[in-house]
Design a protein around this motif. Structure first.
Motif, PDB file in Angstrom:
ATOM      1  N   MET A   8      51.161   9.309 -51.747  1.00 11.82           N
ATOM      2  CA  MET A   8      50.643  10.519 -51.104  1.00 11.82           C
ATOM      3  C   MET A   8      49.153  10.390 -50.804  1.00 11.82           C
ATOM      4  SD  MET A   8      52.662  13.480 -53.288  1.00 11.82           S
ATOM      5  CE  MET A   8      51.442  14.694 -52.907  1.00 11.82           C
ATOM      6  N   ALA A   9      48.387   9.903 -51.780  1.00 15.69           N
ATOM      7  CA  ALA A   9      46.942   9.737 -51.586  1.00 15.69           C
ATOM      8  C   ALA A   9      46.659   8.658 -50.548  1.00 15.69           C
ATOM      9  CB  ALA A   9      46.269   9.397 -52.914  1.00 15.69           C
ATOM     10  N   TYR A  10      47.420   7.589 -50.581  1.00 12.40           N
ATOM     11  CA  TYR A  10      47.279   6.495 -49.603  1.00 12.40           C
ATOM     12  C   TYR A  10      47.434   7.019 -48.179  1.00 12.40           C
ATOM     13  CZ  TYR A  10      49.040   2.498 -46.874  1.00 12.40           C
ATOM     14  OH  TYR A  10      49.266   1.564 -45.899  1.00 12.40           O
ATOM     15  N   LYS A  11      48.434   7.837 -47.984  1.00  8.79           N
ATOM     16  CA  LYS A  11      48.684   8.389 -46.646  1.00  8.79           C
ATOM     17  C   LYS A  11      47.637   9.423 -46.253  1.00  8.79           C
ATOM     18  CE  LYS A  11      53.627   7.548 -46.464  1.00  8.79           C
ATOM     19  NZ  LYS A  11      54.965   8.144 -46.387  1.00  8.79           N
ATOM     20  N   LYS A  12      47.323  10.329 -47.177  1.00  5.41           N
ATOM     21  CA  LYS A  12      46.399  11.417 -46.841  1.00  5.41           C
ATOM     22  C   LYS A  12      44.990  10.913 -46.568  1.00  5.41           C
ATOM     23  CE  LYS A  12      44.633  15.877 -48.119  1.00  5.41           C
ATOM     24  NZ  LYS A  12      44.743  17.030 -48.988  1.00  5.41           N
ATOM     25  N   TYR A  13      44.520   9.967 -47.357  1.00  4.65           N
ATOM     26  CA  TYR A  13      43.146   9.501 -47.247  1.00  4.65           C
ATOM     27  C   TYR A  13      43.008   8.184 -46.493  1.00  4.65           C
ATOM     28  CZ  TYR A  13      42.553  13.214 -50.596  1.00  4.65           C
ATOM     29  OH  TYR A  13      42.579  14.438 -51.224  1.00  4.65           O
ATOM     30  N   SER A  14      44.093   7.689 -45.953  1.00  3.11           N
ATOM     31  CA  SER A  14      44.096   6.446 -45.170  1.00  3.11           C
ATOM     32  C   SER A  14      43.446   5.284 -45.930  1.00  3.11           C
ATOM     33  CB  SER A  14      43.385   6.657 -43.828  1.00  3.11           C
ATOM     34  OG  SER A  14      44.015   7.661 -43.088  1.00  3.11           O
ATOM     35  N   TRP A  15      43.830   5.162 -47.198  1.00  2.90           N
ATOM     36  CA  TRP A  15      43.315   4.044 -47.980  1.00  2.90           C
ATOM     37  C   TRP A  15      43.869   2.749 -47.421  1.00  2.90           C
ATOM     38  CZ3 TRP A  15      44.468   6.233 -53.531  1.00  2.90           C
ATOM     39  CH2 TRP A  15      43.518   7.209 -53.841  1.00  2.90           C
ATOM     40  N   ASN A  16      43.078   1.683 -47.522  1.00  2.22           N
ATOM     41  CA  ASN A  16      43.587   0.396 -47.047  1.00  2.22           C
ATOM     42  C   ASN A  16      44.561  -0.182 -48.074  1.00  2.22           C
ATOM     43  OD1 ASN A  16      42.064  -1.131 -49.001  1.00  2.22           O
ATOM     44  ND2 ASN A  16      40.262  -0.857 -47.722  1.00  2.22           N
ATOM     45  N   ASN A  17      45.316  -1.164 -47.632  1.00  4.69           N
ATOM     46  CA  ASN A  17      46.366  -1.742 -48.488  1.00  4.69           C
ATOM     47  C   ASN A  17      45.803  -2.409 -49.735  1.00  4.69           C
ATOM     48  OD1 ASN A  17      48.337  -0.874 -46.733  1.00  4.69           O
ATOM     49  ND2 ASN A  17      48.439  -2.803 -45.622  1.00  4.69           N
ATOM     50  N   SER A  18      44.641  -3.062 -49.605  1.00  9.96           N
ATOM     51  CA  SER A  18      44.093  -3.773 -50.762  1.00  9.96           C
ATOM     52  C   SER A  18      43.657  -2.794 -51.853  1.00  9.96           C
ATOM     53  CB  SER A  18      42.935  -4.685 -50.356  1.00  9.96           C
ATOM     54  OG  SER A  18      41.863  -3.937 -49.856  1.00  9.96           O
ATOM     55  N   LEU A  19      43.070  -1.666 -51.479  1.00  3.10           N
ATOM     56  CA  LEU A  19      42.692  -0.656 -52.463  1.00  3.10           C
ATOM     57  C   LEU A  19      43.935  -0.096 -53.147  1.00  3.10           C
ATOM     58  CD1 LEU A  19      40.752   1.313 -53.873  1.00  3.10           C
ATOM     59  CD2 LEU A  19      40.992   2.805 -51.879  1.00  3.10           C
ATOM     60  N   THR A  20      44.933   0.227 -52.363  1.00  4.49           N
ATOM     61  CA  THR A  20      46.161   0.784 -52.914  1.00  4.49           C
ATOM     62  C   THR A  20      46.835  -0.207 -53.861  1.00  4.49           C
ATOM     63  OG1 THR A  20      46.415   2.058 -50.891  1.00  4.49           O
ATOM     64  CG2 THR A  20      48.344   1.888 -52.306  1.00  4.49           C
ATOM     65  N   PHE A  21      46.876  -1.470 -53.474  1.00  2.62           N
ATOM     66  CA  PHE A  21      47.469  -2.496 -54.332  1.00  2.62           C
ATOM     67  C   PHE A  21      46.662  -2.653 -55.625  1.00  2.62           C
ATOM     68  CE2 PHE A  21      48.024  -6.947 -55.674  1.00  2.62           C
ATOM     69  CZ  PHE A  21      49.383  -6.922 -55.936  1.00  2.62           C
ATOM     70  N   LYS A  22      45.339  -2.628 -55.511  1.00  4.45           N
ATOM     71  CA  LYS A  22      44.482  -2.751 -56.692  1.00  4.45           C
ATOM     72  C   LYS A  22      44.749  -1.595 -57.665  1.00  4.45           C
ATOM     73  CE  LYS A  22      40.061  -2.638 -55.889  1.00  4.45           C
ATOM     74  NZ  LYS A  22      38.585  -2.726 -55.825  1.00  4.45           N
ATOM     75  N   LEU A  23      44.872  -0.384 -57.146  1.00  8.73           N
ATOM     76  CA  LEU A  23      45.153   0.766 -58.006  1.00  8.73           C
ATOM     77  C   LEU A  23      46.521   0.629 -58.677  1.00  8.73           C
ATOM     78  CD1 LEU A  23      43.757   3.615 -55.742  1.00  8.73           C
ATOM     79  CD2 LEU A  23      42.700   2.665 -57.801  1.00  8.73           C
ATOM     80  N   PHE A  24      47.492   0.088 -57.950  1.00 11.78           N
ATOM     81  CA  PHE A  24      48.808  -0.151 -58.542  1.00 11.78           C
ATOM     82  C   PHE A  24      48.717  -1.174 -59.675  1.00 11.78           C
ATOM     83  CE2 PHE A  24      52.545  -2.898 -58.771  1.00 11.78           C
ATOM     84  CZ  PHE A  24      53.464  -1.976 -59.240  1.00 11.78           C
ATOM     85  N   VAL A  25      48.010  -2.273 -59.433  1.00 14.63           N
ATOM     86  CA  VAL A  25      47.869  -3.315 -60.462  1.00 14.63           C
ATOM     87  C   VAL A  25      47.171  -2.747 -61.695  1.00 14.63           C
ATOM     88  CG1 VAL A  25      46.740  -5.519 -60.998  1.00 14.63           C
ATOM     89  CG2 VAL A  25      47.968  -5.242 -58.845  1.00 14.63           C
ATOM     90  N   TYR A  26      46.145  -1.924 -61.494  1.00 20.60           N
ATOM     91  CA  TYR A  26      45.463  -1.307 -62.630  1.00 20.60           C
ATOM     92  C   TYR A  26      46.431  -0.467 -63.461  1.00 20.60           C
ATOM     93  CZ  TYR A  26      40.845  -2.484 -60.673  1.00 20.60           C
ATOM     94  OH  TYR A  26      39.732  -3.139 -60.200  1.00 20.60           O
TER      95      TYR A  26
END
Length: 99
Positions: free
Chosen positions: A58-76
């Motif tokens: 939801m945050a990825y879509k709403k704030y247009s985060w890039n894939n690398s940031l989203t992946f980093k947050l998932f790994v964390y």
């Protein structure tokens, strides 16, 4: 509640449940012979992890985060105490500019 606040709260809850699972429930199961601890905490953590993924998307879509940031947050999220890194990353000025 904004998507970002929801994400931060779910990340915190998921991270704490992971710590409880690893450092309290697992020792109770394997050292004290109480498997119910892992069943309860494990189920709770599993539900919170699913909610974390939903909130992340939801945050990825709403704030247009890039894939690398989203992946980093998932790994964390799969690293013990990674919820601290998630919070630091979210609160960085560079991420705030993306919002």
């Amino acid at each position: 509640m904004s998507s970002l606040n929801l994400f931060r709260k779910v990340a915190l809850a998921e991270g704490i449940s992971y710590i409880v699972l690893l450092f309290i429930a697992m020792p109770l199961k394997y050292l004290a012979g109480i498997p119910l601890a892992v069943k309860i905490v494990g189920m709770t953590h599993g539900i919170l992890f699913i909610l974390f993924i939903i909130a992340l998307i939801m945050a990825y879509k709403k704030y247009s985060w890039n894939n690398s940031l989203t992946f980093k947050l998932f790994v964390y999220s799969i690293i013990p105490f990674g919820f601290i890194l998630i919070e630091k990353t979210i609160m960085k000025d560079s991420v705030k500019e993306l919002i």
